[in-house]
Design a protein around this motif. Structure first.
Motif, mmCIF file in Angstrom:
data_model
loop_
_atom_site.group_PDB
_atom_site.id
_atom_site.type_symbol
_atom_site.label_atom_id
_atom_site.label_comp_id
_atom_site.label_asym_id
_atom_site.label_seq_id
_atom_site.Cartn_x
_atom_site.Cartn_y
_atom_site.Cartn_z
ATOM 1 N N THR A 156 0.853 -1.181 0.000
ATOM 2 C CA THR A 156 0.000 0.000 0.000
ATOM 3 C C THR A 156 0.897 1.242 0.000
ATOM 4 O O THR A 156 2.119 1.139 0.082
ATOM 5 N N ASN A 157 0.304 2.415 -0.082
ATOM 6 C CA ASN A 157 1.057 3.680 -0.089
ATOM 7 C C ASN A 157 2.148 3.684 -1.160
ATOM 8 O O ASN A 157 3.213 4.278 -0.976
ATOM 9 N N PHE A 158 1.882 3.065 -2.288
ATOM 10 C CA PHE A 158 2.897 2.857 -3.326
ATOM 11 C C PHE A 158 3.076 4.126 -4.165
ATOM 12 O O PHE A 158 2.124 4.627 -4.767
ATOM 13 N N VAL A 159 4.306 4.635 -4.201
ATOM 14 C CA VAL A 159 4.620 5.784 -5.053
ATOM 15 C C VAL A 159 5.936 5.540 -5.782
ATOM 16 O O VAL A 159 6.809 4.817 -5.292
ATOM 17 N N PHE A 160 6.059 6.155 -6.945
ATOM 18 C CA PHE A 160 7.286 6.128 -7.740
ATOM 19 C C PHE A 160 7.839 7.542 -7.786
ATOM 20 O O PHE A 160 7.113 8.492 -8.116
ATOM 21 N N VAL A 161 9.129 7.681 -7.440
ATOM 22 C CA VAL A 161 9.771 8.996 -7.399
ATOM 23 C C VAL A 161 10.917 8.994 -8.407
ATOM 24 O O VAL A 161 12.039 8.595 -8.088
ATOM 25 N N PRO A 162 10.664 9.414 -9.650
ATOM 26 C CA PRO A 162 11.719 9.400 -10.671
ATOM 27 C C PRO A 162 12.813 10.418 -10.365
ATOM 28 O O PRO A 162 12.557 11.504 -9.843
ATOM 29 N N ALA A 163 14.051 10.025 -10.700
ATOM 30 C CA ALA A 163 15.229 10.886 -10.530
ATOM 31 C C ALA A 163 15.425 11.317 -9.087
ATOM 32 O O ALA A 163 16.004 12.374 -8.820
ATOM 33 N N TYR A 164 14.977 10.473 -8.148
ATOM 34 C CA TYR A 164 15.197 10.767 -6.723
ATOM 35 C C TYR A 164 16.670 11.051 -6.469
ATOM 36 O O TYR A 164 17.560 10.396 -7.017
ATOM 37 N N SER A 165 16.933 12.028 -5.582
ATOM 38 C CA SER A 165 18.311 12.341 -5.209
ATOM 39 C C SER A 165 18.338 13.003 -3.838
ATOM 40 O O SER A 165 17.841 14.120 -3.678
ATOM 41 N N GLY A 172 8.234 14.920 -8.881
ATOM 42 C CA GLY A 172 7.067 14.629 -8.073
ATOM 43 C C GLY A 172 6.972 13.168 -7.655
ATOM 44 O O GLY A 172 7.831 12.344 -7.976
ATOM 45 N N LYS A 173 5.897 12.866 -6.931
ATOM 46 C CA LYS A 173 5.626 11.518 -6.421
ATOM 47 C C LYS A 173 4.413 10.981 -7.168
ATOM 48 O O LYS A 173 3.316 11.523 -7.055
ATOM 49 N N TRP A 174 4.626 9.909 -7.898
ATOM 50 C CA TRP A 174 3.587 9.356 -8.772
ATOM 51 C C TRP A 174 2.903 8.190 -8.065
ATOM 52 O O TRP A 174 3.513 7.152 -7.820
ATOM 53 N N THR A 175 1.648 8.369 -7.748
ATOM 54 C CA THR A 175 0.912 7.359 -6.986
ATOM 55 C C THR A 175 0.394 6.252 -7.894
ATOM 56 O O THR A 175 -0.031 6.504 -9.025
ATOM 57 N N ALA A 176 0.431 5.029 -7.390
ATOM 58 C CA ALA A 176 -0.048 3.882 -8.178
ATOM 59 C C ALA A 176 -1.561 3.764 -8.084
ATOM 60 O O ALA A 176 -2.147 3.966 -7.020
ATOM 61 N N ARG A 177 -2.185 3.413 -9.215
ATOM 62 C CA ARG A 177 -3.605 3.090 -9.189
ATOM 63 C C ARG A 177 -3.843 1.587 -9.271
ATOM 64 O O ARG A 177 -4.924 1.105 -8.939
ATOM 65 N N SER A 178 -2.819 0.836 -9.721
ATOM 66 C CA SER A 178 -2.919 -0.623 -9.707
ATOM 67 C C SER A 178 -1.534 -1.237 -9.772
ATOM 68 O O SER A 178 -0.591 -0.637 -10.290
ATOM 69 N N LEU A 179 -1.413 -2.454 -9.214
ATOM 70 C CA LEU A 179 -0.178 -3.235 -9.235
ATOM 71 C C LEU A 179 -0.454 -4.541 -9.971
ATOM 72 O O LEU A 179 -1.536 -5.125 -9.826
ATOM 73 N N HIS A 180 0.536 -5.040 -10.731
ATOM 74 C CA HIS A 180 0.330 -6.210 -11.582
ATOM 75 C C HIS A 180 1.534 -7.140 -11.485
ATOM 76 O O HIS A 180 2.675 -6.708 -11.672
ATOM 77 N N ALA A 181 1.288 -8.402 -11.215
ATOM 78 C CA ALA A 181 2.362 -9.394 -11.100
ATOM 79 C C ALA A 181 1.876 -10.729 -11.639
ATOM 80 O O ALA A 181 0.673 -11.004 -11.683
#
Length: 320
Positions: A156-165, A172-181
């Motif tokens: 839960t609380n899943f976010v992607f932070v591109p170019a984090y440093s 920005g922080k990109w929130t997930a709307r779905s996860l797939h595996a």
């Protein structure tokens, strides 16, 4: 898959089922709420709002998130784990492999590559990920163990932070709307299928690909290719605050007999889910992710073969 009792460390989050369960064949866990089973993939909806996750993932909270190799699951029973933890010991009878002298090199941030932050069982964790081309222009590739754990369920609380440093989130922080595996990962945490995808929401009216770009992605490609692997290693001696990369030719897993391939690399927990690009540098086609390592084989990183099952998970994500 053999079970010689090797005790190894995991680059990030989950663990394999015990040998007896594996020998008995697939054991399918009941899908949790919000989970959709479709073909050979499993998808899970994420419902947290952008405002809530922007507020939750402060710079301090991102810095204090733990590498996912600290998640407790059943993998140790079979002796394989997602990148070595500090001080982890190997079983006395386990064969010792030669030490590979490969050191990860620090890199300037890459807009498409970033860190993944999520919560499992009340604890905050960190992995790595990469924006990949897709029909929805909003797909992030990462490791399966960064999305789902057999004991804890879906992240839960899943976010992607591109170019984090160093705590900064320049895009920005990109929130997930779905996860797939792949179902092989969700039902039994089979390390051979340790690849997953997150579909993120738009941010400020833009898709992820429009904002940061996206890598091409390939499946069912040849083995033993030469790769450049990227990630944000957070376990000692790294601190997770900057991007690193490794480069080398892939070889088969001679220790555990998985279908994964290994390259020379000393990245640690936190780099899980970081992309493997064919060739030199970050401009190539992504064809795997950082997945696991063995404590008896220092400085080798393994990544899953991107075959049909992981491709199905990608296909399910790319049209959402």
């Amino acid at each position: 898959m053999n079970s010689r009792g090797l005790k190894a460390g995991i680059i990030a989050a989950s663990a394999l089922m015990a040998s007896a369960l594996m020998a008995a064949g697939p054991v399918r866990a009941a899908p949790s709420a919000g989970t959709v089973v479709a073909g050979t993939t499993v998808s899970h909806a994420q419902n947290e709002s952008q405002a809530a996750l922007d507020a939750y993932w402060t710079s301090d909270r991102m810095k204090s998130a733990r590498p996912a190799n600290t998640i407790n699951s059943g993998w140790a029973a079979e002796g394989r784990s997602i990148l070595p933890k500090a001080g982890q010991e190997s079983v006395a009878k386990a064969p010792k492999e030669p030490v590979v002298e490969q050191r990860a090199t620090a890199q300037a941030p890459v807009s498409r590559i970033g860190k993944v932050f999520f919560t499992m069982n009340g604890q905050n964790y960190v992995c790595s990920g990469n924006s990949v081309q897709s029909g929805n222009q909003s797909t992030v590739a990462t490791a399966g163990h960064c999305t789902h754990d057999l004991a804890s369920g879906w992240a839960t609380n899943f976010v992607f932070v591109p170019a984090y440093s160093n705590g900064a989130a320049p895009y920005g922080k990109w929130t997930a709307r779905s996860l797939h595996a792949a179902s092989e990962w969700v039902s039994r945490n089979d390390i051979n299928y340790d690849g997953a995808f997150a579909v993120v929401n738009t941010l400020n009216g833009r898709t992820l690909s429009a904002a940061v770009g996206a890598s091409s992605i390939g499946f069912n490609m040849a083995r033993n290719l030469t790769y450049s692997a990227y990630g944000y290693p957070a376990a000692s001696p790294f601190n997770g605050e900057r991007l690193f990369s490794c480069y080398g030719t892939a070889s088969a897993d001679r220790i555990g007999g998985t279908q994964s391939q290994g390259i020379p690399c000393d990245m640690t927990g936190g780099s899980s889910g970081g992309p493997w690009f064919v060739g030199s540098g970050a401009s190539g086609t992504q064809n795997s992710v950082n997945s696991f390592g063995y404590s008896t084989q220092k400085n080798v990183m393994y990544g899953p073969y991107f075959g049909s099952s992981i491709q199905s998970a990608y296909t399910a994500a790319s049209i959402r």
